[in-house]
Structures are given as structure tokens and as C-alpha cells.
Scaffold this active site. Structure first.
Site, PDB file in Angstrom:
ATOM      1  N   HIS A 134     -31.989  36.724 -43.244  1.00 41.28           N
ATOM      2  CA  HIS A 134     -32.881  35.832 -43.798  1.00 41.28           C
ATOM      3  C   HIS A 134     -32.423  34.708 -44.674  1.00 41.28           C
ATOM      4  O   HIS A 134     -31.207  34.878 -44.866  1.00 41.28           O
ATOM      5  CB  HIS A 134     -34.165  36.791 -44.678  1.00 41.28           C
ATOM      6  CG  HIS A 134     -33.660  37.657 -45.747  1.00 41.28           C
ATOM      7  ND1 HIS A 134     -33.069  36.855 -47.026  1.00 41.28           N
ATOM      8  CD2 HIS A 134     -33.219  39.003 -45.837  1.00 41.28           C
ATOM      9  CE1 HIS A 134     -32.544  37.879 -47.821  1.00 41.28           C
ATOM     10  NE2 HIS A 134     -32.528  38.947 -47.095  1.00 41.28           N
ATOM     11  N   CYS A 138     -29.479  43.379 -46.966  1.00 41.94           N
ATOM     12  CA  CYS A 138     -29.706  42.521 -46.044  1.00 41.94           C
ATOM     13  C   CYS A 138     -28.768  41.347 -45.626  1.00 41.94           C
ATOM     14  O   CYS A 138     -27.933  41.314 -46.454  1.00 41.94           O
ATOM     15  CB  CYS A 138     -31.313  41.835 -46.031  1.00 41.94           C
ATOM     16  SG  CYS A 138     -32.393  43.038 -45.835  1.00 41.94           S
TER      17      CYS A 138
END
Length: 306
Positions: free
Chosen positions: A194, A210
Site C-alpha cells: 500500500h 505491510c
């Protein structure tokens, strides 16, 4: 991670062999079995510079760790005018299949091999903090994509932020203040690739596990990467290759810290050469002095060994 990098995180709030398309750096894949691509650049910081090293890292599609490895001792907050910077845009492709997305956490780079193009796109990334590590040795796929992702913190995240005096809502809505940025590729096990709501952190251990990219880079991937694309996580701090002409190269990055002492720079992270690397470094024509220096310096740039 050395103390300088830790301090930086705490305080932060016509080249041959590749080309720039939008924000992405695209390398043509060699057709002769070579794994060495690109060329390094050298630039000089302008006199009167007022920009941090992150500015130049972003300008040349580098992560901060890549720039710091290639330029030991440089002032990360305000490089002096006249300082010569190495831009490490030559690299050895990871020793794995050239398919889909390959994320090498150790060098904090994401490799995307678009199907049918004979090219590889290389993007710098931020990864998980110590104790909140990004996965390694995991193969998955892009399960879904979302523009304008929301963020639902876990109970542990709520406790962490609350202890820091920054309580979180149950769900952080989509928008420019969302830590996930404006686009996300979900890859299973609660992980995603992301964007970010910050102007730092690419090339650092900053996330809860992440993979974080600059916003223009995640937008590029969001638009180009199909759902179902293979995603492979590896941890390869040392890469080596014997090229078709017989030349041998090694590229050494500082391995990821596994203890607080290593993260604080109080202990050196040891390097272990894999069997595939040793098939290159163990050849009789390898200059052992050059090899030892490459392992010691950990510059993140390919070094010729013979």
C-alpha cells in the site's frame, strides 16, 4: 540497522540500461542469462542545498537505506553542497523466478515482472518494524485491489497508539490522512502492499508488517498489476552472479536486524553466504581481498570479484 538510520526514523516526520516511465524505473531483462542490470549514477549536491537525503532518494527512485549504504557517512538530514552521491541503480536480479512481484525485504526493493514484456520494474519499499516483521519465504498472490482503502487497526495497534497518547478510531476512513495511502493491493494473512500518508519511511523499517511504497509508486502498481498476480517474499541480503562473459559480481546489503542491539547499531548483523552465492565466490579466479571488502562495506552496489 545502525544508530544513524534509527535516529533518522525517530526524527523523520540518458542512464544506460534502464529508463523512467512515469515514476517507475524499468530495466530490460537480459536475454543472455545475465542477472546484472542497470548502471550506477553519480551526482553532486548543489551548493546551498536545503533538502534532506530523502529528497534525492525520491528523485532517483531509491529507498533511504539504499542511499545510505551506497554513501556511508553522508548527512541524512542535510547533505552539504558539493557532496558527491552514488545513486545505486545497478543491481543483481534476485535468484528466483522472474514472475509477478518479488519482494526482497533485505534490500527493501520490490521487483515487478509484467507478463509478456521482458522487463522488470524496481521500486523501493518500507517494511515492518523490528518485532512486526514483513513476511519472508512466503509465496502468495494479489487477492484484491482497492482505491481509497480504510484501515482497521488490531487490538494490539490500538493499545500501542493509546499508550503513545494517540488513540485511534475503530476504523480509519479512506483519504490522505490514512496510513495506507490512497491505494492497496491485498495479498492475504492481513498483509497488503500500500501507499503512505507520510513523506518519509521508504527504505526504512516503519510499518506493522505491510509493504509501504511512495504514493506515485503504489498508484502505478494499482493500475498495472492484475488481481491473481503471484507475489513472492524473499530475504536475500547477498546476491551474486557469474555473467555470460565470465565476470563475477557480488552485491551485499546489511541484513535485517533480528535483535534490539543490532537495530540500535550496537552489534553488527552477521552475514551468511548461501550455497548459491558460494558457487560464485568460491571460484579460484575470485579476488578474496575484494570479496572481503565487499562483505565488510555492504554498499548495496554490485562489486566485480575477478
Amino acid at each position: 540497522m545502525n544508530m544513524k538510520l534509527k535516529t533518522l526514523f525517530a526524527a523523520a516526520f540518458a542512464v544506460v540500461g534502464f529508463c523512467s516511465t512515469a515514476s517507475a524505473v524499468t530495466y530490460p531483462l537480459p536475454t543472455d542469462g545475465s542477472r546484472l542490470v542497470g548502471q550506477n549514477q553519480v551526482i553532486t549536491i548543489p551548493e546551498g542545498n536545503t533538502q534532506p537525503l530523502e529528497y534525492f532518494a525520491a528523485e532517483y527512485q531509491m529507498g533511504l537505506s539504499n542511499m545510505m549504504e551506497a554513501n556511508p557517512g553522508v548527512d541524512t538530514f542535510l547533505p552539504k553542497g558539493g557532496t558527491v552521491l552514488n545513486i545505486p541503480q545497478q543491481l543483481i536480479l534476485p535468484d528466483t523466478v522472474h514472475e509477478g512481484i518479488v519482494i526482497n525485504s533485505a534490500e527493501m526493493r520490490l521487483y515487478y515482472y509484467p507478463k509478456g514484456t521482458n522487463t522488470v520494474i524496481v521500486l523501493p519499499i518500507g517494511i515492518g518494524q523490528l518485532g512486526k516483521d514483513t513476511p519472508i519465504n512466503w509465496t502468495t498472490k494479489v487477492e484484491r485491489k482497492k482505491a481509497g482503502p480504510t484501515w482497521t487497526p488490531t487490538a494490539k495497534m490500538h493499545a500501542e497508539y493509546r499508550a503513545a497518547g494517540e488513540p485511534l478510531p475503530a476504523v480509519v476512513p479512506a483519504g490522505p490522512d490514512n496510513p495506507m495511502g490512497l491505494y492497496a493491493l491485498y495479498i492475504g494473512r492481513l498483509y497488503a502492499i500500500h501507499g503512505t500518508n507520510a513523506n518519509f519511511g521508504i527504505g526504512l523499517r516503519v510499518s506493522h508488517g505491510c509493504v509501504r511504497l511512495r504514493n506515485e509508486d503504489i498508484k502505478f502498481l494499482f493500475e498495472k498489476v492484475p488481481v491473481g498476480t503471484r507475489v513472492q517474499f524473499i530475504d536475500e541480503p547477498v546476491k551474486a552472479t557469474t555473467e555470460p562473459d565470465g565476470s563475477r559480481y557480488i552485491e551485499v546489503h546489511n541484513p535485517l536486524s533480528t535483535t534490539e542491539a543490532q537495530f540500535e547499531g550496537q552489534e553488527i548483523v552477521p552475514i551468511t553466504l548461501t550455497k548459491s552465492v558460494q558457487t560464485v565466490t568460491g571460484q579460484p579466479d575470485v579476488d578474496q581481498v575484494v570479496l572481503d571488502e565487499a562483505i565488510k562495506n555492504r554498499s548495496g552496489m554490485p562489486v566485480r570479484l575477478n
